[in-house]
Scaffold this motif. Structure first.
Motif, PDB file in Angstrom:
ATOM      1  N   GLY A  46      15.400   9.865  13.194  1.00  0.00           N
ATOM      2  CA  GLY A  46      13.701   9.828  13.605  1.00  0.00           C
ATOM      3  C   GLY A  46      13.906  10.438  15.048  1.00  0.00           C
ATOM      4  O   GLY A  46      14.972  10.953  15.496  1.00  0.00           O
ATOM      5  N   PRO A  63      10.606   1.534  13.642  1.00  0.00           N
ATOM      6  CA  PRO A  63       9.994   1.238  12.249  1.00  0.00           C
ATOM      7  C   PRO A  63      11.020  -0.082  11.694  1.00  0.00           C
ATOM      8  O   PRO A  63      12.074  -0.382  12.017  1.00  0.00           O
ATOM      9  N   PRO A 122       7.606   2.424  18.314  1.00  0.00           N
ATOM     10  CA  PRO A 122       8.017   3.143  17.740  1.00  0.00           C
ATOM     11  C   PRO A 122       9.249   3.029  16.748  1.00  0.00           C
ATOM     12  O   PRO A 122       9.513   3.840  16.043  1.00  0.00           O
ATOM     13  N   HIS A 158      17.515   2.785   5.595  1.00  0.00           N
ATOM     14  CA  HIS A 158      16.294   3.433   5.401  1.00  0.00           C
ATOM     15  C   HIS A 158      15.076   2.613   6.079  1.00  0.00           C
ATOM     16  O   HIS A 158      15.024   1.473   5.818  1.00  0.00           O
ATOM     17  N   LEU A 159      14.435   3.456   6.913  1.00  0.00           N
ATOM     18  CA  LEU A 159      13.211   2.887   7.643  1.00  0.00           C
ATOM     19  C   LEU A 159      11.794   3.209   7.076  1.00  0.00           C
ATOM     20  O   LEU A 159      11.787   4.005   6.519  1.00  0.00           O
ATOM     21  N   ALA A 160      10.846   2.463   7.496  1.00  0.00           N
ATOM     22  CA  ALA A 160       9.641   2.348   7.183  1.00  0.00           C
ATOM     23  C   ALA A 160       8.922   3.716   7.384  1.00  0.00           C
ATOM     24  O   ALA A 160       8.006   4.396   6.739  1.00  0.00           O
ATOM     25  N   ASP A 161       9.555   4.634   8.339  1.00  0.00           N
ATOM     26  CA  ASP A 161       8.643   5.870   8.735  1.00  0.00           C
ATOM     27  C   ASP A 161       9.313   6.916   7.863  1.00  0.00           C
ATOM     28  O   ASP A 161       8.842   8.173   8.341  1.00  0.00           O
ATOM     29  N   GLY A 162      10.389   6.665   6.976  1.00  0.00           N
ATOM     30  CA  GLY A 162      11.009   7.592   6.060  1.00  0.00           C
ATOM     31  C   GLY A 162      12.187   8.259   6.898  1.00  0.00           C
ATOM     32  O   GLY A 162      12.912   9.149   6.240  1.00  0.00           O
ATOM     33  N   THR A 163      12.524   7.809   8.030  1.00  0.00           N
ATOM     34  CA  THR A 163      13.794   8.091   8.587  1.00  0.00           C
ATOM     35  C   THR A 163      15.043   7.282   8.187  1.00  0.00           C
ATOM     36  O   THR A 163      14.950   6.604   7.366  1.00  0.00           O
ATOM     37  N   SER A 164      16.241   7.540   8.608  1.00  0.00           N
ATOM     38  CA  SER A 164      17.383   6.784   8.174  1.00  0.00           C
ATOM     39  C   SER A 164      18.240   6.633   9.308  1.00  0.00           C
ATOM     40  O   SER A 164      18.330   7.685  10.164  1.00  0.00           O
ATOM     41  N   GLY A 198       8.344  -3.695  12.715  1.00  0.00           N
ATOM     42  CA  GLY A 198       8.782  -2.672  13.547  1.00  0.00           C
ATOM     43  C   GLY A 198       8.487  -3.452  14.955  1.00  0.00           C
ATOM     44  O   GLY A 198       7.756  -4.371  14.814  1.00  0.00           O
TER      45      GLY A 198
END
Length: 176
Positions: free
Chosen positions: A108, A48, A46, A70-76, A43
């Motif tokens: 996110g 990811p 902020p 899908h991103l490392a912080d759980g968002t997409s 990332g």
């Protein structure tokens, strides 16, 4: 360029370029099926890393195909192809290739700032075995008040994310 039907008229944007020691055909062959987790393994502030994609609706060089990133912080986010030249598995011709897409459905922190973003990759074979790669990205602010915070995020973090990503594309293309 994106057609006026697809391109936002205004919005914060960034552009990065690099040159690959690879033919246009090599670069395109690496780019179209590329694993985004290899392009964005880290990332930037902020923003990811990408951990994977799911639910792809068609080949990744066919207009209208879409997928969830899908991103490392759980968002997409959702990506949809707006233009691909060449498409449908064809090899590039005429020394040029182009790929454009829309990103929306942010879940996110960027969801508060933007409705959508538009990306465009262009590839130009400048000499045998040498290809110029350019990536432009434009965000559509959720409101005029969100343009300034988006510009700050682009300046501080997004441009770094893009530079890393385009260099990873170059590296993967050169590795063949």
């Amino acid at each position: 360029m994106l057609t006026s039907a697809h391109q936002p008229h205004t919005g914060p944007s960034a552009q990065v370029s690099t040159a690959a020691s690879a033919s246009l055909a090599q670069v395109w062959a690496a780019f179209v099926p590329i694993d985004l987790a290899q392009v964005f393994p880290r990332g930037s502030g902020p923003i990811p890393a990408v951990v994977g994609t799911r639910d792809q609706t068609g080949p990744w060089d066919v207009v209208g195909s879409a997928r969830q990133v899908h991103l490392a912080d759980g968002t997409s986010v959702r990506e949809e192809i707006l233009a691909s030249d060449p498409s449908d598995g064809a090899a590039p011709s005429g020394g040029r290739a182009r790929f454009a897409y829309r990103v929306d459905g942010f879940t996110g922190p960027l969801a508060a700032l933007t409705d959508a973003a538009f990306g465009e990759w262009t590839f130009v074979e400048t000499a045998p075995g040498r290809t110029e790669i350019t990536w432009r990205y434009t965000f559509v602010p959720r409101s005029s008040l969100m343009a300034a915070p988006l510009s700050v995020i682009i300046a501080l973090f997004w441009r770094t994310y893009m530079r890393r990503g385009i260099e990873n594309v170059r590296r993967l293309a050169e590795a063949g």
